[in-house]
Design an enzyme around this catalytic site. Structure first.
Site, PDB file in Angstrom:
ATOM      1  N   TYR A 234     -11.551  -4.507  16.207  1.00 26.47           N
ATOM      2  CA  TYR A 234     -11.228  -5.094  14.907  1.00 26.47           C
ATOM      3  C   TYR A 234     -11.688  -6.548  14.931  1.00 26.47           C
ATOM      4  CZ  TYR A 234      -8.464  -6.147  10.742  1.00 26.47           C
ATOM      5  OH  TYR A 234      -8.071  -6.505   9.479  1.00 26.47           O
TER       6      TYR A 234
ATOM      7  N   GLY B 128      -9.799  14.529  -6.097  1.00 31.82           N
ATOM      8  CA  GLY B 128      -8.645  14.703  -6.956  1.00 31.82           C
ATOM      9  C   GLY B 128      -7.592  13.671  -6.617  1.00 31.82           C
TER      10      GLY B 128
ATOM     11  N   ILE C 219      -4.062  12.983  -4.891  1.00 31.60           N
ATOM     12  CA  ILE C 219      -3.008  13.474  -3.996  1.00 31.60           C
ATOM     13  C   ILE C 219      -1.691  13.136  -4.685  1.00 31.60           C
ATOM     14  CG2 ILE C 219      -1.941  13.254  -1.708  1.00 31.60           C
ATOM     15  CD1 ILE C 219      -4.774  12.132  -0.799  1.00 31.60           C
TER      16      ILE C 219
ATOM     17  N   SER D  31       0.863  -1.188   0.000  1.00 30.53           N
ATOM     18  CA  SER D  31       0.000   0.000   0.000  1.00 30.53           C
ATOM     19  C   SER D  31       0.897   1.235   0.000  1.00 30.53           C
ATOM     20  CB  SER D  31      -0.957  -0.025   1.197  1.00 30.53           C
ATOM     21  OG  SER D  31      -0.246  -0.075   2.412  1.00 30.53           O
TER      22      SER D  31
HETATM   23  C1  LIG Z   1      -4.507  -7.648   4.110  1.00 33.89           C
HETATM   24  C2  LIG Z   1      -4.904  -6.219   4.350  1.00 33.89           C
HETATM   25  C3  LIG Z   1      -4.529  -5.608   5.516  1.00 33.89           C
HETATM   26  C4  LIG Z   1      -4.899  -4.287   5.758  1.00 33.89           C
HETATM   27  N1  LIG Z   1      -4.488  -3.682   6.919  1.00 33.89           N
HETATM   28  C5  LIG Z   1      -4.783  -2.381   7.134  1.00 33.89           C
HETATM   29  C6  LIG Z   1      -4.306  -1.723   8.310  1.00 33.89           C
HETATM   30  O1  LIG Z   1      -3.620  -2.308   9.147  1.00 33.89           O
HETATM   31  N2  LIG Z   1      -4.620  -0.415   8.462  1.00 33.89           N
HETATM   32  C7  LIG Z   1      -5.350   0.276   7.533  1.00 33.89           C
HETATM   33  O2  LIG Z   1      -5.577   1.459   7.715  1.00 33.89           O
HETATM   34  N3  LIG Z   1      -5.840  -0.338   6.436  1.00 33.89           N
HETATM   35  C8  LIG Z   1      -5.554  -1.630   6.195  1.00 33.89           C
HETATM   36  N4  LIG Z   1      -6.008  -2.251   5.056  1.00 33.89           N
HETATM   37  C9  LIG Z   1      -6.805  -1.494   4.077  1.00 33.89           C
HETATM   38  C10 LIG Z   1      -5.918  -0.802   3.003  1.00 33.89           C
HETATM   39  O3  LIG Z   1      -4.640  -1.368   2.978  1.00 33.89           O
HETATM   40  C11 LIG Z   1      -5.816   0.659   3.315  1.00 33.89           C
HETATM   41  O4  LIG Z   1      -7.066   1.274   3.054  1.00 33.89           O
HETATM   42  C12 LIG Z   1      -4.716   1.437   2.591  1.00 33.89           C
HETATM   43  O5  LIG Z   1      -4.613   2.699   3.173  1.00 33.89           O
HETATM   44  C13 LIG Z   1      -4.958   1.588   1.111  1.00 33.89           C
HETATM   45  O6  LIG Z   1      -3.756   2.017   0.501  1.00 33.89           O
HETATM   46  P1  LIG Z   1      -3.482   1.712  -1.036  1.00 33.89           P
HETATM   47  O7  LIG Z   1      -2.250   2.437  -1.423  1.00 33.89           O
HETATM   48  O8  LIG Z   1      -3.509   0.275  -1.281  1.00 33.89           O
HETATM   49  O9  LIG Z   1      -4.731   2.429  -1.682  1.00 33.89           O
HETATM   50  P2  LIG Z   1      -5.734   1.878  -2.787  1.00 33.89           P
HETATM   51  O10 LIG Z   1      -6.364   0.639  -2.333  1.00 33.89           O
HETATM   52  O11 LIG Z   1      -5.057   1.870  -4.097  1.00 33.89           O
HETATM   53  O12 LIG Z   1      -6.806   3.058  -2.779  1.00 33.89           O
HETATM   54  C14 LIG Z   1      -7.643   3.253  -1.671  1.00 33.89           C
HETATM   55  C15 LIG Z   1      -8.512   4.495  -1.932  1.00 33.89           C
HETATM   56  O13 LIG Z   1      -7.707   5.661  -1.969  1.00 33.89           O
HETATM   57  C16 LIG Z   1      -7.734   6.277  -3.247  1.00 33.89           C
HETATM   58  N5  LIG Z   1      -6.367   6.704  -3.537  1.00 33.89           N
HETATM   59  C17 LIG Z   1      -5.249   5.936  -3.547  1.00 33.89           C
HETATM   60  N6  LIG Z   1      -4.180   6.704  -3.803  1.00 33.89           N
HETATM   61  C18 LIG Z   1      -4.628   7.971  -3.961  1.00 33.89           C
HETATM   62  C19 LIG Z   1      -4.008   9.221  -4.251  1.00 33.89           C
HETATM   63  N7  LIG Z   1      -2.689   9.342  -4.412  1.00 33.89           N
HETATM   64  N8  LIG Z   1      -4.793  10.319  -4.350  1.00 33.89           N
HETATM   65  C20 LIG Z   1      -6.132  10.242  -4.183  1.00 33.89           C
HETATM   66  N9  LIG Z   1      -6.761   9.087  -3.903  1.00 33.89           N
HETATM   67  C21 LIG Z   1      -6.019   7.969  -3.793  1.00 33.89           C
HETATM   68  C22 LIG Z   1      -8.290   5.242  -4.201  1.00 33.89           C
HETATM   69  O14 LIG Z   1      -8.965   5.826  -5.282  1.00 33.89           O
HETATM   70  C23 LIG Z   1      -9.216   4.451  -3.281  1.00 33.89           C
HETATM   71  O15 LIG Z   1     -10.440   5.128  -3.150  1.00 33.89           O
HETATM   72  C24 LIG Z   1      -5.673  -3.577   4.795  1.00 33.89           C
HETATM   73  C25 LIG Z   1      -6.047  -4.207   3.619  1.00 33.89           C
HETATM   74  C26 LIG Z   1      -5.671  -5.517   3.391  1.00 33.89           C
HETATM   75  C27 LIG Z   1      -6.077  -6.179   2.107  1.00 33.89           C
END
Ligand SMILES: Cc1cc2nc3c(=O)[nH]c(=O)nc-3n(C[C@H](O)[C@H](O)[C@H](O)COP(=O)(O)OP(=O)(O)OC[C@H]3O[C@@H](n4cnc5c(N)ncnc54)[C@H](O)[C@@H]3O)c2cc1C
Length: 555
Positions: free
Chosen positions: A475, A273, A275, A210
């Site tokens: 959680y 938008g 980021i 992520s």
């Molecule tokens: C196995 C697993 C474990 C997880 N553990 C956690 C945890 O411990 N804590 C936690 O908070 N979450 C957790 N999550 C959820 C997820 O990882 C988080 O929501 C994380 O912050 C998403 O980051 P990403 O880069 O993968 O974003 P993405 O999944 O690619 O995008 C998430 C959202 O943000 C938007 N987005 C992404 N990048 C940008 C950008 N640069 N500008 C504008 N919008 C953007 C996307 O359009 C989408 O709406 C977990 C998920 C999984 C599958």
């Protein structure tokens, strides 16, 4: 380069070695009434049929910038629409997503995926999408569990993958802040900062796959959030490319300049938008750390111990308290090695049970302190004293070390269990200390009842983590036998019951997973009709044609 598992979590070369855990499968078969023979393998990748792309690569390449060529970088570094890339960007990583991937059911993939290398290219792409009425989905690591990156609606959709916007732009060692591009992955970000003796301190379980932008866009929380805070506490300022131009908030430690626009950007999930970069607060790398496991006789005793610690200004980096069902499962899933072996040799299970503690009905706490050596030993002594006053038995370092070692491995277990026909998902909320145990009980019962209504016995496991002076996050991980042929309907029944229960019993809709489209139906209940009107007005001001991630947050 890591090859991603197209139907599941993370590195395709890795898996979770369930076979190394002697009692695990037996325990799950008994807990979930499994026959043990069920299989739900992913379909053959080659058998997946995707709708043809409705936009061609050259048009998109031209849209990014005509001056891209001549360049030594090949065109496919900027734009791709091959099957593999479209499948990898079609969904996030929720249970619903993984079921559809396993079935090869990908009805609305992005028409193309674009990888801009500069903010300027992001701006051009947004303008192109506005001009052509194309939907644009920002994509970080794609680890969303709420449908955040899935194309919605009929329009042509382009996914904007931020992978190439991954540089450390500036580091202010005096103020301990850094300005970083949003597409950087967790390990790369920490590597850059650690080289300067610094850390962001944001360690979600999805850390390896992520991105900074994704964390900010979803208001994420890492496992050390009790000390370092959630991502919104770490973010000093952000730059966002919107359909109406660039918006940049001022980098200051605090401000009284009206309502916080920065806090509207944080959690906006790509609907306002993209980021492109953010300035983040940093910390010195801890010189010392101490993680140990404690066992409480009852979950409630551990809850009061955490509350007392936090309200006495004791700030563990990590404090994570499992309820009785999660504790029982944790010890059943233990590996016959390292931490557990050390523990059984040193103390012995019988010695612990003779004192009235139980691995079947007790509550396990992982308690970790980080900082300077002096601060760690002083705070840990105070923390342990509080826990002992509430009846904690100190299991030592081994079990905690095993937990720390496995923290990024457990997501791989989900794929192994789904292979064997097990529904497995997580959800989260937060509430006040006063309400926490009541909500815990109601939520566990709501999930178990909903699973029973689908003909399955559920194992519902909860832990308290991300703790504050006034409350904490709950959680929940739940498992059940899959209702074959109705996997998604079964999951929807449970998820709806759980979310209704949270909303009816004083929890927040989500503490850190965000809204996406999965939680959108409950948003009005969370912030009220006028609150939604206000958010819609902001969206209208920055994205009047609704091209930015349509269908998310707003229904
Ligand atoms: C196995 C697993 C474990 C997880 N553990 C956690 C945890 O411990 N804590 C936690 O908070 N979450 C957790 N999550 C959820 C997820 O990882 C988080 O929501 C994380 O912050 C998403 O980051 P990403 O880069 O993968 O974003 P993405 O999944 O690619 O995008 C998430 C959202 O943000 C938007 N987005 C992404 N990048 C940008 C950008 N640069 N500008 C504008 N919008 C953007 C996307 O359009 C989408 O709406 C977990 C998920 C999984 C599958």
């Amino acid at each position: 380069m890591t090859e991603l598992r197209w139907y599941g979590w993370g590195d395709a070369a890795k898996t979770y070695a369930l076979n190394h855990r002697p009692d695990a499968w037996k325990f799950l078969c008994a807990a979930l009434d499994l026959g043990g023979e069920e299989r739900f393998p992913p379909c053959d990748f080659d058998s997946i049929n995707l709708r043809s792309p409705r936009i061609d690569e050259t048009t998109l390449l031209m849209a990014l910038a005509t001056d891209l060529r001549p360049t030594s970088t090949p065109a496919e570094a900027f734009v791709r629409n091959d099957k593999r890339v479209r499948v990898l960007h079609a969904y996030g990583r929720s249970y619903r997503d993984l079921i559809r991937l396993r079935r090869g059911e990908i009805l609305n993939p992005p028409d193309a995926v674009v990888f801009p290398a500069t903010e300027d290219q992001v701006v051009r792409l947004i303008q192109f999408c506005v001009d052509k009425n194309i939907a644009l989905v920002p994509f970080g690591g794609g680890s969303s569990v709420v449908g955040g990156v899935e194309p919605r609606g009929e329009r042509v959709t382009v996914t904007l993958d931020l992978a190439r916007l991954n540089r450390l732009i500036a580091l202010d060692a005096v103020s301990q802040t850094a300005t970083i591009e949003a597409g950087i992955l967790g390990p790369d970000l920490e590597r850059e900062l650690n080289a300067h003796g610094l850390t962001l301190g944001h360690l979600p379980q999805s850390f390896e796959f992520s991105t900074l932008g994704g964390w900010i866009a979803t208001r994420g929380a890492g496992l050390a959030s009790t000390k370092y805070g959630k991502i919104e506490a770490m973010t000093v300022s952000a730059r966002v490319a919107t359909p109406r131009g660039i918006v940049e908030t001022r980098a200051a430690p605090a401000t009284a300049a009206g309502p916080s626009f920065l806090q509207l950007v944080i959690g906006s999930e790509g609907t306002l938008g993209v980021i492109t970069q953010a300035t983040m607060r940093l910390h010195e790398l801890p010189k010392a750390s101490d993680y140990r496991a404690l066992l409480f006789k009852r979950f409630g005793d551990g809850v009061v111990a955490i509350r007392d610690m936090l309200q006495s200004d004791i700030a563990p980096a990590t404090v994570r308290l499992s309820d009785e069902d999660e504790t029982r499962s944790f010890f059943s899933l233990r590996e016959a090695s390292t931490g557990w072996k050390g523990f059984t040799e040193r103390i012995g299970i019988r010695a612990v049970t003779a004192l009235g503690y139980s691995f079947e009905r007790g509550a396990l706490m992982i308690l970790g302190f980080e900082g300077s050596a002096d601060a760690v030993s002083a705070e840990q002594a105070r923390g342990l004293a509080v826990c002992r006053a509430h009846g904690a038995f100190d299991l030592g370092h081994g079990v905690a070390r095993a937990w720390l070692r496995d923290r990024y491995e457990t997501p791989y277990l989900r794929d192994v269990l789904m292979d064997r026909g097990v529904l497995v998902d997580t959800l989260e909320t937060a509430t006040t200390w006063e309400n926490l145990e009541r909500l815990h009980g109601k939520l566990a019962a709501a999930i178990a009842d909903a699973a029973a209504s689908t003909g399955a016995r559920a194992l519902v496991m909860t832990h308290v983590s991300h703790c504050y002076r006034d409350g904490a996050s709950l959680y929940v991980t739940f498992l059940a036998r899959m209702a074959r042929g109705k996997e998604i309907e079964q999951w929807e029944t449970i998820k709806r019951a759980a979310t209704d229960c949270i909303m009816a019993n004083g929890g927040t809709l989500t503490h850190h997973h965000g809204v996406g489209y999965e939680h959108a139906p409950w948003m009005e209940k969370e912030i009220g009709a006028r609150g939604m009107d206000a958010l819609r007005a902001v969206k209208q001001a920055l994205d009047p044609n609704d091209i930015m991630n349509p269908g998310k947050i707003f229904q």
